[in-house]
Design a protein around this motif. Sequence first.
Motif, PDB file in Angstrom:
ATOM      1  N   LEU A 561      -0.048  -2.825  11.653  1.00  0.00           N
ATOM      2  CA  LEU A 561      -0.767  -1.730  11.487  1.00  0.00           C
ATOM      3  C   LEU A 561      -2.166  -2.114  10.912  1.00  0.00           C
ATOM      4  N   THR A 562      -2.126  -3.384   9.971  1.00  0.00           N
ATOM      5  CA  THR A 562      -3.230  -3.874   9.368  1.00  0.00           C
ATOM      6  C   THR A 562      -4.300  -4.439  10.622  1.00  0.00           C
ATOM      7  N   MET A 563      -3.453  -5.229  11.492  1.00  0.00           N
ATOM      8  CA  MET A 563      -4.265  -5.945  12.586  1.00  0.00           C
ATOM      9  C   MET A 563      -4.944  -4.883  13.544  1.00  0.00           C
ATOM     10  N   ALA A 564      -4.038  -3.869  13.882  1.00  0.00           N
ATOM     11  CA  ALA A 564      -4.669  -2.647  14.800  1.00  0.00           C
ATOM     12  C   ALA A 564      -5.937  -2.008  14.246  1.00  0.00           C
ATOM     13  N   SER A 565      -5.821  -1.830  12.900  1.00  0.00           N
ATOM     14  CA  SER A 565      -6.777  -1.036  12.385  1.00  0.00           C
ATOM     15  C   SER A 565      -7.825  -2.010  11.689  1.00  0.00           C
ATOM     16  N   HIS A 566      -7.726  -3.143  12.384  1.00  0.00           N
ATOM     17  CA  HIS A 566      -8.938  -4.203  11.936  1.00  0.00           C
ATOM     18  C   HIS A 566      -9.091  -4.218  10.523  1.00  0.00           C
ATOM     19  N   GLY A 567      -7.923  -4.012   9.675  1.00  0.00           N
ATOM     20  CA  GLY A 567      -7.736  -4.323   8.196  1.00  0.00           C
ATOM     21  C   GLY A 567      -8.221  -2.920   7.521  1.00  0.00           C
ATOM     22  N   ASN A 568      -8.473  -1.786   8.048  1.00  0.00           N
ATOM     23  CA  ASN A 568      -8.868  -0.831   7.550  1.00  0.00           C
ATOM     24  C   ASN A 568      -7.499   0.290   7.185  1.00  0.00           C
ATOM     25  N   LEU A 569      -6.697  -0.458   6.425  1.00  0.00           N
ATOM     26  CA  LEU A 569      -5.428   0.196   6.014  1.00  0.00           C
ATOM     27  C   LEU A 569      -5.341   0.135   4.366  1.00  0.00           C
ATOM     28  N   LEU A 570      -5.260   1.079   3.841  1.00  0.00           N
ATOM     29  CA  LEU A 570      -5.270   0.984   2.175  1.00  0.00           C
ATOM     30  C   LEU A 570      -3.922   1.353   1.817  1.00  0.00           C
ATOM     31  N   PHE A 578      -2.424  -1.600  -8.289  1.00  0.00           N
ATOM     32  CA  PHE A 578      -3.529  -0.675  -7.748  1.00  0.00           C
ATOM     33  C   PHE A 578      -3.701  -0.708  -6.516  1.00  0.00           C
ATOM     34  N   PRO A 579      -4.046   0.432  -5.640  1.00  0.00           N
ATOM     35  CA  PRO A 579      -3.385   1.680  -6.302  1.00  0.00           C
ATOM     36  C   PRO A 579      -2.134   2.217  -6.281  1.00  0.00           C
ATOM     37  N   LYS A 580      -1.517   2.749  -7.141  1.00  0.00           N
ATOM     38  CA  LYS A 580      -0.045   3.155  -7.395  1.00  0.00           C
ATOM     39  C   LYS A 580      -0.002   4.545  -6.631  1.00  0.00           C
ATOM     40  N   LEU A 582      -1.932   8.281  -5.214  1.00  0.00           N
ATOM     41  CA  LEU A 582      -3.164   9.008  -4.470  1.00  0.00           C
ATOM     42  C   LEU A 582      -4.358   9.330  -5.552  1.00  0.00           C
ATOM     43  N   THR A 583      -3.855   9.577  -6.702  1.00  0.00           N
ATOM     44  CA  THR A 583      -4.808   9.807  -7.999  1.00  0.00           C
ATOM     45  C   THR A 583      -5.643   8.556  -8.102  1.00  0.00           C
ATOM     46  N   ASP A 584      -5.023   7.424  -8.078  1.00  0.00           N
ATOM     47  CA  ASP A 584      -6.031   6.185  -8.190  1.00  0.00           C
ATOM     48  C   ASP A 584      -7.251   6.097  -7.270  1.00  0.00           C
ATOM     49  N   LEU A 585      -7.176   6.941  -6.219  1.00  0.00           N
ATOM     50  CA  LEU A 585      -8.255   6.868  -5.064  1.00  0.00           C
ATOM     51  C   LEU A 585      -9.048   8.122  -5.228  1.00  0.00           C
ATOM     52  N   ALA A 586      -9.103   8.877  -6.412  1.00  0.00           N
ATOM     53  CA  ALA A 586     -10.211   9.627  -6.530  1.00  0.00           C
ATOM     54  C   ALA A 586     -11.650   9.191  -6.664  1.00  0.00           C
ATOM     55  N   GLU A 587     -11.836   8.099  -7.143  1.00  0.00           N
ATOM     56  CA  GLU A 587     -13.311   7.640  -7.120  1.00  0.00           C
ATOM     57  C   GLU A 587     -13.750   7.060  -5.995  1.00  0.00           C
ATOM     58  N   PHE A 588     -13.007   6.672  -4.943  1.00  0.00           N
ATOM     59  CA  PHE A 588     -13.462   6.365  -3.766  1.00  0.00           C
ATOM     60  C   PHE A 588     -14.158   7.424  -3.068  1.00  0.00           C
ATOM     61  N   SER A 589     -15.353   6.985  -2.371  1.00  0.00           N
ATOM     62  CA  SER A 589     -16.154   8.068  -1.386  1.00  0.00           C
ATOM     63  C   SER A 589     -15.228   8.519  -0.568  1.00  0.00           C
ATOM     64  N   ILE A 597      -6.726   4.079   6.660  1.00  0.00           N
ATOM     65  CA  ILE A 597      -5.541   4.868   7.001  1.00  0.00           C
ATOM     66  C   ILE A 597      -4.944   4.614   5.497  1.00  0.00           C
ATOM     67  N   ILE A 598      -4.664   5.710   4.976  1.00  0.00           N
ATOM     68  CA  ILE A 598      -3.910   5.541   3.603  1.00  0.00           C
ATOM     69  C   ILE A 598      -2.561   5.521   3.731  1.00  0.00           C
ATOM     70  N   TYR A 599      -1.872   4.394   3.494  1.00  0.00           N
ATOM     71  CA  TYR A 599      -0.537   4.121   3.894  1.00  0.00           C
ATOM     72  C   TYR A 599       0.303   3.874   2.527  1.00  0.00           C
ATOM     73  N   GLY A 600       1.376   4.398   2.571  1.00  0.00           N
ATOM     74  CA  GLY A 600       2.279   3.973   1.563  1.00  0.00           C
ATOM     75  C   GLY A 600       3.118   5.027   1.267  1.00  0.00           C
ATOM     76  N   LEU A 601       3.791   5.121   0.051  1.00  0.00           N
ATOM     77  CA  LEU A 601       4.746   5.924  -0.550  1.00  0.00           C
ATOM     78  C   LEU A 601       4.341   7.145  -1.576  1.00  0.00           C
TER      79      LEU A 601
END
Length: 765
Positions: A561-570, A578-580, A582-589, A597-601
């Motif tokens: 997924l990281t390769m296909a998205s050209h590294g745009n996988l968060l 960090f980030p643990k 979604l609250t940790d992403l509140a300051e991101f624009s 792509i916000i990827y995780g659990l």
Amino acid sequence: MPIPTLTKPSRYFTDSHFLPKPAISLPDGPRLQLIAAEALYYFFSNQTEKISDRHHKGIKTLFAAAKKNSGAFMVPATVLTASEAMQAENLAVSKPRLARLLGQCRHEHFAEQCVATALTSNLSLMSPFSDNRASCQESYEADGMNYLRFTDGQQCFFVLQGVSSADSLYFPEGNSLICLVQATASEVRHLQNHLLGEFHKVLAYAQGSNKLAGLIASHSLPEHFYYEILPALLTVYQNPQLRPHIPGLVMRKGQDFIDLKLLFPNCPSSVLGAGEMSRQAFSTQRWFIHIGNAPQQRSLYKYYDAVNRYLFKQINNHVSHEAQAKAVQMEDCYPLIWIGVAGQKNAWQEQVDGYSYILNQLIARYPRLGVIIDGQILAASAKKAHRTADYRLAEAIRKRLHPDILTLSVIDENTTTKLFIAANIDFFIGSFATGSLYVSGLLSKPGIAHLGNAEARQALEETLYNHPNPNVYLLPKAYVKDKRAGSVLKTLWKKSMAMSLKTAQQPASAIIEHPYSIEKKAFYRYIEARLDKVLLNPQNTKIRFFIEPSFSINPAVRHYLTMASHGNLLEVFPTLPFPKNLTDLAEFSETYLKQHIIYGLFTFGSQQILNRPSEFMVWLGDPLRRVQQHILLFAKNAERMHQACDMATILKAEHKSLDNYYTRLISGLDAPFGKCTETMLNTALGNMAQYFVFIGINEQQKLSFDRLCTLMDWERSLFPDSLPNTQAIDTDAFSEDHLEQLNALCVFDYRLYKAALAMARGAVL
């Protein structure tokens, strides 16, 4: 003359630093080695008063005999990871104190904190030797690296600064280099050469009261300047308490990719050639500090949008009349295309014939076609000869173009002009690597990129280059043929530092670049098929969240997924620092989040903290198999902790992740263990139908990857047909009674999974 007798500490120093059989021929070589060892030992242990003329003469003779190469008689430093350093016996440090120092150097704001301390007081760090602070007022510059020397009593260590403000830590007593960002033994050898080559000056310098001369904001690779150095420097510059204290900014000659006076008009700045920084430091009793973030933080840096806005504001405020006139010259063109030529050998071999063919095909479709031709990204102080090959390519392409194609070469323009003009392009065709940094990495333009297969694979696997626009396509490997074995042309930070690179000569990450061939007609057909979308340049209107429930699929899928998205996988996982969540992403624009792509659990509904339109994707697998794997993990962890690990005990603990886990995640609702309800299932089914644009099925990996690549417009060849099955289940661990209990805990998940299978078959998603 007899060989001098050394003290026990200096004898240990000799054994760890000097080769028993040096590669030099001197009648009194052993004696000179011992004299040099004693001198260095006294220097590193701050016993400089014991260094005599005998030491100076011995070092001078030995270094001259070795042809100014310490590698001829000194042992290469041992490169350690941070975890290896904590176990190393030859490091004379307090391990708890070392852990605190490593934590301080790895802090996301270390660069700013370090510089702030240097500007407003004496620079110091936690000492790994005692409860004191280790202080610094010395810097040594060698081969593009800055070395800060920190002392605490009779002990010292060096902080090596190349990309970041703390790439690695060197401990002379154990001759050990601890890698934080990147580290090679050759970097220690460069330091040794510098110290030995000017030992008399070094000694006087170390004994003086030195003052801060300036901040080094420089790197040989423009990627590191724009993504690691500039953001950290801007943070310091925009701090009103710190800006007045900045004595000056320094770039190295050959690394001045942009005029610092333009970006930071209130700070004096200069460009210094090789050796000038050292000469200035020694002659004026000054020292320098390098500023830069760790590249590991690149994907988590919140403020790139702000940095880019500042960069382009300064450019627009200072652009020349000539640059504006050139932009006006091209303003009626549509589409306005930027093409990147590369005169070095390891590039697209048919670029003259290929670019001219593609552009001549496009003029038939777009009669107002315009072309901006650019070359390699070079420093302002680079010799004009470095651009000669690019000029020749540009002129050769121009001669082959249809006369109605309006062209403009910016090869010889400065960065300000290039970025100002490139801001108006509609798309680019150029290298996926450094060559497209300005148009893709900084300006986020859409485009079609190409690269040799070997380097492309490495670039995708290690996320070496930033391409934030989702409408950037990398020409697939089937279109590209590497021509011959490549050569190492440059080094970049490597995301997963391979400790096989511990030898004295190896760089931290060797980028192997091959000359490569692309058939022009096939390349044009690839462009033509995607041209409408590239010109339309649609952007994500929603933030995309991709849930990976535990044991739903092999975690190796993240790599693809990281390769296909050209590294745009968060990635967002509770196990990460960090980030643990979604609250940790509140300051991101919002712009930044939509580019990723916000990827995780995380659970459906937790995205509401970001208060942005969103859509979801998820991996699902057979519910019983998933819960079995989860139970086996609990059992393994319990056994390791010497706790009861039988099935009855684990089930009695009532872990909610064992009870209709998928239903809980996708409904966003909670319930006590064993108390999930029909309402929760219906909510999950409703969410899945309304908000989930993709559901991947672990038992149908090939079909799932097919559908995902179609949805995301990704290159299918980047994914395998199936992932390795590394999580085999010991069926003997589960009795019939156990299976009956587990099936009861999956009753809603099975119905949800069945609905997901039906949706996948019907292509509803």
